[in-house]
Write a protein that holds these residues in place. Structure first.
Motif, PDB file in Angstrom:
ATOM      1  N   SER A  79       0.724  -1.251   0.030  1.00  0.00           N
ATOM      2  CA  SER A  79       0.151   0.047  -0.038  1.00  0.00           C
ATOM      3  C   SER A  79       0.664   1.319  -0.137  1.00  0.00           C
ATOM      4  CB  SER A  79      -0.945   0.115   1.170  1.00  0.00           C
ATOM      5  OG  SER A  79      -0.199   0.024   2.485  1.00  0.00           O
ATOM      6  N   SER A  80       1.977   1.124  -0.427  1.00  0.00           N
ATOM      7  CA  SER A  80       3.283   2.181  -0.335  1.00  0.00           C
ATOM      8  C   SER A  80       2.987   3.300  -1.373  1.00  0.00           C
ATOM      9  CB  SER A  80       4.534   1.461  -0.413  1.00  0.00           C
ATOM     10  OG  SER A  80       5.603   2.595  -0.771  1.00  0.00           O
ATOM     11  N   LYS A  81       2.913   4.686  -1.107  1.00  0.00           N
ATOM     12  CA  LYS A  81       2.788   5.550  -1.717  1.00  0.00           C
ATOM     13  C   LYS A  81       4.091   5.703  -2.751  1.00  0.00           C
ATOM     14  CE  LYS A  81      -0.419   8.231   1.188  1.00  0.00           C
ATOM     15  NZ  LYS A  81      -0.507   9.310   1.846  1.00  0.00           N
ATOM     16  N   GLU A  82       5.292   5.399  -2.178  1.00  0.00           N
ATOM     17  CA  GLU A  82       6.524   5.439  -2.951  1.00  0.00           C
ATOM     18  C   GLU A  82       6.470   4.705  -4.324  1.00  0.00           C
ATOM     19  OE1 GLU A  82       6.380   4.837   0.393  1.00  0.00           O
ATOM     20  OE2 GLU A  82       7.007   6.776   1.012  1.00  0.00           O
ATOM     21  N   ILE A  83       5.655   3.544  -4.259  1.00  0.00           N
ATOM     22  CA  ILE A  83       5.794   2.482  -5.201  1.00  0.00           C
ATOM     23  C   ILE A  83       4.971   3.514  -6.686  1.00  0.00           C
ATOM     24  CG2 ILE A  83       3.621   1.196  -4.838  1.00  0.00           C
ATOM     25  CD1 ILE A  83       4.912  -1.345  -5.987  1.00  0.00           C
ATOM     26  N   LEU A  84       3.990   4.232  -6.242  1.00  0.00           N
ATOM     27  CA  LEU A  84       3.298   4.785  -7.293  1.00  0.00           C
ATOM     28  C   LEU A  84       4.324   6.038  -7.766  1.00  0.00           C
ATOM     29  CD1 LEU A  84      -0.195   5.352  -5.412  1.00  0.00           C
ATOM     30  CD2 LEU A  84       0.400   3.588  -7.060  1.00  0.00           C
ATOM     31  N   ALA A  85       5.199   6.587  -7.090  1.00  0.00           N
ATOM     32  CA  ALA A  85       6.054   7.590  -7.638  1.00  0.00           C
ATOM     33  C   ALA A  85       6.960   6.920  -8.580  1.00  0.00           C
ATOM     34  CB  ALA A  85       6.754   8.369  -6.490  1.00  0.00           C
ATOM     35  N   ASP A  86       7.385   5.785  -8.291  1.00  0.00           N
ATOM     36  CA  ASP A  86       8.398   5.044  -9.008  1.00  0.00           C
ATOM     37  C   ASP A  86       7.913   4.372 -10.332  1.00  0.00           C
ATOM     38  OD1 ASP A  86      10.533   5.332  -7.114  1.00  0.00           O
ATOM     39  OD2 ASP A  86      10.309   3.403  -6.270  1.00  0.00           O
ATOM     40  N   MET A  87       6.382   4.093 -10.314  1.00  0.00           N
ATOM     41  CA  MET A  87       6.045   3.309 -11.398  1.00  0.00           C
ATOM     42  C   MET A  87       5.547   4.811 -12.492  1.00  0.00           C
ATOM     43  SD  MET A  87       3.000   1.003  -9.331  1.00  0.00           S
ATOM     44  CE  MET A  87       1.794   1.248 -10.672  1.00  0.00           C
ATOM     45  N   ALA A  88       5.299   5.927 -11.915  1.00  0.00           N
ATOM     46  CA  ALA A  88       5.172   6.878 -12.721  1.00  0.00           C
ATOM     47  C   ALA A  88       6.319   7.253 -13.558  1.00  0.00           C
ATOM     48  CB  ALA A  88       4.586   7.965 -12.038  1.00  0.00           C
ATOM     49  N   VAL A  89       7.681   7.130 -13.017  1.00  0.00           N
ATOM     50  CA  VAL A  89       8.714   7.356 -13.801  1.00  0.00           C
ATOM     51  C   VAL A  89       9.553   6.321 -14.493  1.00  0.00           C
ATOM     52  CG1 VAL A  89       8.856   9.699 -12.595  1.00  0.00           C
ATOM     53  CG2 VAL A  89       9.934   7.631 -11.710  1.00  0.00           C
ATOM     54  N   GLY A  90       9.014   5.094 -14.354  1.00  0.00           N
ATOM     55  CA  GLY A  90       9.684   4.129 -14.959  1.00  0.00           C
ATOM     56  C   GLY A  90      10.507   3.112 -13.926  1.00  0.00           C
ATOM     57  N   SER A  91      10.685   3.611 -12.784  1.00  0.00           N
ATOM     58  CA  SER A  91      11.608   2.867 -11.834  1.00  0.00           C
ATOM     59  C   SER A  91      10.970   1.953 -11.188  1.00  0.00           C
ATOM     60  CB  SER A  91      12.275   4.012 -11.138  1.00  0.00           C
ATOM     61  OG  SER A  91      11.498   4.781 -10.293  1.00  0.00           O
ATOM     62  N   GLY A  92       9.406   1.776 -11.120  1.00  0.00           N
ATOM     63  CA  GLY A  92       8.777   0.729 -10.340  1.00  0.00           C
ATOM     64  C   GLY A  92       8.985  -0.694 -11.069  1.00  0.00           C
ATOM     65  N   PRO A  93       8.286  -1.562 -10.391  1.00  0.00           N
ATOM     66  CA  PRO A  93       8.254  -2.967 -10.996  1.00  0.00           C
ATOM     67  C   PRO A  93       7.832  -3.060 -12.300  1.00  0.00           C
ATOM     68  CG  PRO A  93       6.001  -2.569  -9.839  1.00  0.00           C
ATOM     69  CD  PRO A  93       6.855  -1.224  -9.489  1.00  0.00           C
ATOM     70  N   GLU A  94       8.345  -4.232 -12.958  1.00  0.00           N
ATOM     71  CA  GLU A  94       8.063  -4.565 -14.417  1.00  0.00           C
ATOM     72  C   GLU A  94       6.573  -4.623 -14.538  1.00  0.00           C
ATOM     73  OE1 GLU A  94       9.166  -7.721 -17.774  1.00  0.00           O
ATOM     74  OE2 GLU A  94       9.968  -8.084 -15.702  1.00  0.00           O
ATOM     75  N   HIS A  95       5.837  -5.326 -13.863  1.00  0.00           N
ATOM     76  CA  HIS A  95       4.348  -5.506 -13.972  1.00  0.00           C
ATOM     77  C   HIS A  95       3.729  -5.138 -12.525  1.00  0.00           C
ATOM     78  CE1 HIS A  95       4.850  -7.677 -17.700  1.00  0.00           C
ATOM     79  NE2 HIS A  95       6.035  -8.390 -17.052  1.00  0.00           N
ATOM     80  N   ALA A  96       2.477  -4.459 -12.551  1.00  0.00           N
ATOM     81  CA  ALA A  96       1.969  -4.221 -11.248  1.00  0.00           C
ATOM     82  C   ALA A  96       0.334  -3.977 -11.715  1.00  0.00           C
ATOM     83  CB  ALA A  96       2.531  -2.978 -10.845  1.00  0.00           C
ATOM     84  N   LEU A  97      -0.516  -4.071 -10.737  1.00  0.00           N
ATOM     85  CA  LEU A  97      -1.679  -3.905 -10.764  1.00  0.00           C
ATOM     86  C   LEU A  97      -2.211  -2.910  -9.608  1.00  0.00           C
ATOM     87  CD1 LEU A  97      -3.372  -7.525 -11.448  1.00  0.00           C
ATOM     88  CD2 LEU A  97      -3.115  -5.661 -13.201  1.00  0.00           C
ATOM     89  N   VAL A  98      -3.230  -2.185  -9.863  1.00  0.00           N
ATOM     90  CA  VAL A  98      -3.518  -1.225  -8.626  1.00  0.00           C
ATOM     91  C   VAL A  98      -5.077  -1.374  -8.477  1.00  0.00           C
ATOM     92  CG1 VAL A  98      -4.069   1.102  -7.708  1.00  0.00           C
ATOM     93  CG2 VAL A  98      -1.753   0.649  -9.077  1.00  0.00           C
ATOM     94  N   THR A  99      -5.371  -1.571  -7.065  1.00  0.00           N
ATOM     95  CA  THR A  99      -6.957  -2.030  -6.785  1.00  0.00           C
ATOM     96  C   THR A  99      -7.107  -1.099  -5.657  1.00  0.00           C
ATOM     97  OG1 THR A  99      -6.224  -3.393  -5.109  1.00  0.00           O
ATOM     98  CG2 THR A  99      -6.177  -4.548  -7.079  1.00  0.00           C
ATOM     99  N   PHE A 100      -8.383  -0.985  -5.917  1.00  0.00           N
ATOM    100  CA  PHE A 100      -9.011  -0.296  -4.469  1.00  0.00           C
ATOM    101  C   PHE A 100     -10.053  -1.256  -3.965  1.00  0.00           C
ATOM    102  CE2 PHE A 100      -9.718   4.167  -6.868  1.00  0.00           C
ATOM    103  CZ  PHE A 100      -8.406   4.600  -6.369  1.00  0.00           C
TER     104      PHE A 100
END
Length: 159
Positions: A79-100
């Motif tokens: 639930s980390s907010k940091e992962i979203l920032a990394d995903m936005a600039v291409g330094s996040g995981p190779e594959h991800a799903l976001v859920t509510f």
């Protein structure tokens, strides 16, 4: 299924897209997105509980972001907010799903439902999780067990 022990179970629904896109989360959190990899991806309805809670299911051999829970040998939930920032600039995981939201079962509840044949269970399949179109995921999961969902009737009765 993300976590299961004597105290109950927690899972995420992976085949119900909402009308919201991950880019909307980036905007709401003032995260500048420099790539489109995730921005246009739908947010999933992960379950009926805590639908204000954003969760990210992602591939990773080791939990890298705060509050990450290792789900499988190369799958995590956070639930980390940091992962979203990394995903936005291409330094996040190779594959991800976001859920509510998420789904949850009390002690023994899921086991009871499985014994009543309310659920089909299969091992995690990363191709289904990250590459299969959302509406096809449950069909592909059932096919792992040799089941064609189109052959199952929603009608029941007594013989």
């Amino acid at each position: 299924m993300c976590h299961h022990d004597d105290d109950g179970a927690i899972g995420i629904i992976i085949n119900k897209a909402t009308t919201h896109k991950i880019g909307e989360i980036f905007s709401e959190m003032d995260i500048i997105s420099t790539i489109d990899t995730y921005a246009k991806q739908p947010i999933l309805n992960g379950g009926p509980l805590s639908q204000e809670l954003g969760l990210v299911i992602h591939n990773s051999k080791q939990p890298r972001w705060k509050s990450s829970l290792k789900v499988d040998h190369d799958l995590c939930l956070t639930s980390s907010k940091e992962i979203l920032a990394d995903m936005a600039v291409g330094s996040g995981p190779e594959h991800a799903l976001v859920t509510f939201g998420y789904a949850s079962w009390g002690p023994g509840q899921l086991e009871s439902e499985i014994s009543e044949n309310s659920w089909l269970t299969t091992p995690v399949d990363h191709d289904i999780l990250f590459s299969t179109p959302y509406p096809d995921r449950w069909h592909r999961s059932a096919a792992i067990l040799g089941i064609d969902i189109n052959q199952i009737s929603s009608q029941f009765g007594h013989a």
